[in-house]
Design an enzyme around this catalytic site. Structure first.
Site, short mmCIF file in Angstrom:
data_model
loop_
_atom_site.label_atom_id
_atom_site.label_comp_id
_atom_site.label_asym_id
_atom_site.label_seq_id
_atom_site.Cartn_x
_atom_site.Cartn_y
_atom_site.Cartn_z
CB CYS A 2 -0.87 0.04 1.24
SG CYS A 2 -1.85 -1.43 1.49
NE ARG A 27 5.85 1.08 -1.22
CZ ARG A 27 7.01 1.15 -0.60
NH1 ARG A 27 7.96 1.89 -1.08
NH2 ARG A 27 7.22 0.50 0.52
CD1 TRP A 75 -0.56 -5.51 -3.37
CD2 TRP A 75 -0.57 -6.57 -1.41
NE1 TRP A 75 0.00 -6.74 -3.56
CE2 TRP A 75 0.00 -7.42 -2.38
CE3 TRP A 75 -0.69 -7.04 -0.10
CZ2 TRP A 75 0.45 -8.70 -2.08
CZ3 TRP A 75 -0.24 -8.30 0.19
CH2 TRP A 75 0.32 -9.12 -0.79
CG ASN A 99 0.31 2.22 3.68
OD1 ASN A 99 -0.73 2.22 3.03
ND2 ASN A 99 1.43 2.76 3.24
N GLY A 100 -0.78 -1.01 6.64
CA GLY A 100 -0.52 -1.87 7.80
C GLY A 100 -1.76 -2.69 8.13
CD GLU A 483 17.53 -13.54 -7.12
OE1 GLU A 483 16.97 -14.09 -6.15
OE2 GLU A 483 17.09 -12.50 -7.63
CE LYS A 487 14.44 -11.88 -9.43
NZ LYS A 487 14.78 -11.12 -8.28
CD GLU A 490 10.46 -11.80 -8.57
OE1 GLU A 490 9.76 -11.13 -7.83
OE2 GLU A 490 11.70 -11.88 -8.45
CG HIS A 506 20.02 -37.46 -3.78
ND1 HIS A 506 20.35 -38.66 -3.20
CD2 HIS A 506 21.19 -36.84 -4.08
CE1 HIS A 506 21.68 -38.76 -3.13
NE2 HIS A 506 22.21 -37.67 -3.67
CE LYS A 603 11.65 -3.17 -5.47
NZ LYS A 603 12.39 -4.28 -6.10
#
Ligand code: F6R
Length: 608
Positions: A2, A27, A75, A99-100, A483, A487, A490, A506, A603
C-alpha cells in the site's frame, strides 16, 4: 505494498496526490483513492478498483482546486479489491488512509455500534474509532487520533483529514513508514520518499509511536504520550532520472542494465584495489570486535535471502573459524534458535521495510547480538534500527523483481566478510584475489551484459512456451541458480525451481521431460567436471538445456550455450546471474506479461 500520499499547501492537492500515487504504483496495488477538502469543508472522494488510470477517469469529472487531501494505493488484506474497500475511508467528518494491519479490529468494531460500516476493512474500523473520539470536531483532530491509536494493536502508517479542519493533516506511524516533505508554503506526506522527488529535497522520517500535525507552514511532532519531538530534516538523495525509465521499455531492463553503475556506487570509497584493502565505515565495529566474531547470521526474504546464501558461500572460503547461517526471516522469527554471544547478524533488505526481516532484527537485538544492515532504502526502518550498516546505494529499485539490489547486496556482504578476515589477520595473498575481482566487477558486468543481451533475447523466444523450468548449479552457482529460478517464476509465471546439481539423482531427475527446460550454471574451476557430468545426466534424459558457462572446455551438445567471457574466476556465478535476469525478462516480454508489476506481488512486503 500500500502507498500513502498527503498534501496541504497552496497548490491543487489533486495534482500532487495523483502524481504521488503514480510514483508509488511500482510497490503493487489493486485499487486506489483520493479525497480532497475545500476551504469550506466540502470533501471530494474518488475511489476506483484497478489501476490509477481508472481513478484518473473518474477524476476528470471531479476536478477540484482544494488545497488539502490524502490518497492511497491499496493492496488487499482485509476484503477483496473493490471500490468500497479502497481507501480513503470515511467516518463522520473524517477521512483516513492506512497502511498496515489493525490486528484487534474485530474487538474494536464490536464496540463501535454507532458507525454504519460500509467496507470489510480494518481501516474503516480505525476511521470510526478516531471519529468516536473526535465527536464531530468537539476535540482537536490530532487528540482524537492519539486517543484512538492508544487502543490499536498492529501496524499502521496513517494520514487523516477532517472537513471541519480543512487546513491540516494528521499523520502517524507504527511499523509502516511515513515521510514528511518540507516544502515552501506546502507540506507533503508519502509512505516512500520517491513520491516527493521533484517537489522537495527536505524530508522528515517519522518514527514509530510518533504523530504529526501538519499545516502548510508548520510541522508539530509528538509521541503518543504527548512528548514533543524535535524533528531532524534530512536530504532526499534520489533524483528524477533515477525513478524514470530512461529510454528503456521497462524498469526491469533498465535496472538490469544499470548494474555496472549501481555496483560502482556500492564500492565507492570502500575498496582499494591498489593496496588490497576494504574499508567499511558503517558497521561501526572495532577491530577487536571484528576479531571476536565466530558466527554470522544472515537474515532476509526472497532475493535478499538468496544474496545472503551466495555471500555466505564466499565469506566462508576466506574467513577462518567462522560459521555462517543464512536464514529466511519469516521462519527465523518463530524459531527458538540459539544465537551464540560471539555472533553478528546481517539484516538484508532492499526496501528496509520488510515486516518479517524487521521482526527478526528486533528479536535478535533483544538478545544483545550486534546487528548490521545491508539495506538500500536510505532512512528506512531497518536502516534506522540496526546498530550499524552498509547501504548498498543502488538507487531506487522500481521494478518489483529485485536485480541490481541483489548483485550489490552480495558484494556488500562479501566486503563485510573481508573486513572480518582483515581484522582476523588473514594473509593478504588470500584476500587480494577477492578484492581485485570486486574492484573489477562493474566493468566485467558491463561486458557480460553487453555480450549476452542479444543472445538471450533470441533464445528466450524458444523457452517462453514452457510452463516448467529447473535451475541447476553447484557451490556458489547453486544460490545463484535459486535466484535465477525466483526471477523467472515471479515475472513470467513459469513454475521454476532450483536444485543443487548433486541433488539431481535424489529426486528431481525424475522430472526431466518435454514439459520442462533446464538452465544449468557451469562455472570454470575445480568442480567443472562434476557439473559437466550432471549436465550429461540431464541431456541423456532428453533435457531441453541452456548452459551458462565461462569455461572454454564445455562442449556438450545442449540446446543453447550462453558463453560469458570474463577474467573473473571467483565471481563468475554472480555474472551468470545477469544472464538469468535477462532470460527472465525476455521470456516475460515474449509471454506479454506486466514485467515491472507481476500479479499478486508488491515491492515491499510490510505486512506479515
Ligand atoms: C524478488 C523480490 C523479493 C524481495 C523480498 C525482500 O525479486 O524482490 O523476493 O527480495 O521481498 O525484500 P526486501 O529486500 O525489500 O526486504
Amino acid at each position: 505494498m500500500c502507498g500513502i500520499v498527503g498534501y496541504v499547501g497552496d497548490k491543487k492537492a489533486q495534482d500532487f496526490l495523483i502524481s504521488g500515487l503514480k510514483r508509488l504504483e511500482y510497490r503493487g496495488y489493486d485499487s486506489a483513492g483520493i479525497v480532497t477538502v475545500s476551504e469550506k469543508g466540502k470533501a471530494t472522494l474518488i475511489r476506483a478498483k484497478g489501476k490509477i488510470a481508472e481513478l484518473e477517469k473518474k477524476l476528470a469529472k471531479n476536478k477540484r482546486d482544494d488545497n488539502v487531501g490524502i490518497g492511497h494505493t491499496r493492496w488487499a488484506t482485509h476484503g477483496e479489491p473493490s471500490e468500497k474497500n479502497a481507501h480513503p475511508h470515511q467516518a463522520g467528518s473524517i477521512y483516513l488512509v492506512h497502511n498496515g494491519i489493525i490486528e484487534n479490529y474485530k474487538e474494536l468494531k464490536a464496540e463501535l455500534k454507532e458507525h454504519d460500516f460500509k467496507s470489510e476493512t480494518d481501516t474503516e474500523v480505525l476511521a470510526a474509532l478516531i471519529n468516536s473520539f473526535y465527536k464531530d470536531g468537539k476535540h482537536p483532530l490530532v487528540n482524537a487520533v492519539v486517543q484512538a491509536l492508544k487502543l490499536v494493536k498492529g501496524t499502521y502508517g496513517i494520514a487523516v483529514v477532517s472537513v471541519l479542519e480543512p487546513s491540516e493533516l494528521v499523520v502517524a506511524r507504527s511499523g509502516s513508514p511515513l515521510v514528511i516533505g518540507v516544502g515552501h508554503n506546502e507540506t507533503l506526506v508519502a509512505s516512500d520518499a520517491s513520491a516527493l522527488v521533484g517537489h522537495t529535497k527536505r524530508a522528515i522520517y517519522l518514527n514509530d509511536g510518533e504523530v504529526a500535525l501538519l499545516t502548510k507552514n508548520s510541522i508539530e511532532i509528538k509521541t503518543l504520550n504527548a512528548e514533543p519531538v524535535s524533528a531532524k530534516v534530512e536530504e532526499i538523495e534520489t533524483n528524477l532520472a533515477a525513478i524514470q525509465k530512461g529510454g528503456y521499455d521497462h524498469f526491469l531492463l533498465k535496472e538490469i542494465m544499470e548494474q555496472p553503475d549501481s555496483l560502482r556506487e556500492t564500492l565507492r570509497g570502500r575498496v582499494n584495489a591498489e593496496n588490497g584493502t576494504v574499508r567499511l565505515g558503517g558497521p561501526g565495529l572495532s577491530e577487536a570486535e571484528l576479531r571476536k566474531i565466530k558466527h554470522l547470521i544472515i537474515v532476509g526474504c526472497g532475493t535478499a535471502y538468496h544474496a545472503g546464501l551466495l555471500a555466505g558461500y564466499y565469506i566462508e572460503k576466506f574467513t577462518p573459524e567462522i560459521t555462517i547461517e543464512t536464514v529466511i526471516a519469516s521462519e527465523y522469527r518463530y524459531r527458538d534458535a540459539y544465537i551464540p554471544k560471539d555472533s553478528v547478524a546481517l539484516i538484508v533488505s532492499q526496501s528496509g521495510e520488510t515486516a518479517d526481516t524487521l521482526a527478526c532484527l528486533r528479536e535478535i537485538k533483544k538478545q544483545g547480538i550486534p546487528t548490521i544492515g545491508i539495506v538500500n532504502a536510505i532512512g528506512s526502518t531497518i536502516a534506522r534500527e540496526v546498530d550499524g550498516g552498509t547501504y548498498v546505494h543502488v538507487g531506487p529499485e522500481i521494478s518489483v523483481a529485485s536485480t541490481k539490489a541483489f548483485t550489490s547486496q552480495v558484494i556488500a556482504m562479501v566486503m563485510f566478510g573481508l573486513t572480518i578476515a582483515q581484522a582476523k589477520g588473514v594473509k593478504s595473498s588470500i584476500l587480494a584475489p577477492y578484492i581485485k575481482e570486486i574492484a573489477g566487477l562493474p566493468e566485467e558486468i558491463r561486458k557480460v551484459l553487453d555480450g549476452s543481451v542479444e543472445t538471450v533475447k533470441k533464445i528466450a523466444k524458444d523457452y517462453a512456451k514452457y510452463d516448467h523450468a529447473i535451475y541447476l548449479g553447484r557451490d556458489a552457482a547453486y544460490p545463484a541458480a535459486m535466484e535465477g529460478a525466483l526471477k523467472l517464476k515471479e515475472v513470467s509465471y513459469t513454475d521454476a525451481n532450483a536444485y543443487a546439481f548433486g541433488e539431481l539423482k535424489h529426486g528431481p531427475l525424475a522430472l526431466v521431460d518435454d514439459r520442462f527446460f533446464e538452465v544449468a550454471l557451469v562455472p570454470d574451476g575445480v568442480l567443472l567436471e562434476k557439473s559437466v557430468s550432471n549436465v550429461q545426466e540431464v541431456l541423456a534424459r532428453g533435457g531441453h538445456m541452456i548452459v551458462v558457462t565461462n569455461s572454454d572446455e564445455f562442449d556438450l551438445p545442449v540446446e543453447n550455450v550462453v558463453k560469458i567471457t570474463t577474467s573473473m574466476k571467483l565471481f563468475a556465478p554472480l555474472l551468470m546471474n545477469l544472464v538469468m535476469q535477462l532470460l527472465a525478462y525476455y521470456i516475460t516480454v515474449d509471454k506479454g506479461y506486466n514485467v515491472d508489476q507481476p500479479r499478486n506481488l508488491a515491492k515491499s512486503v510490510t505486512v506479515e
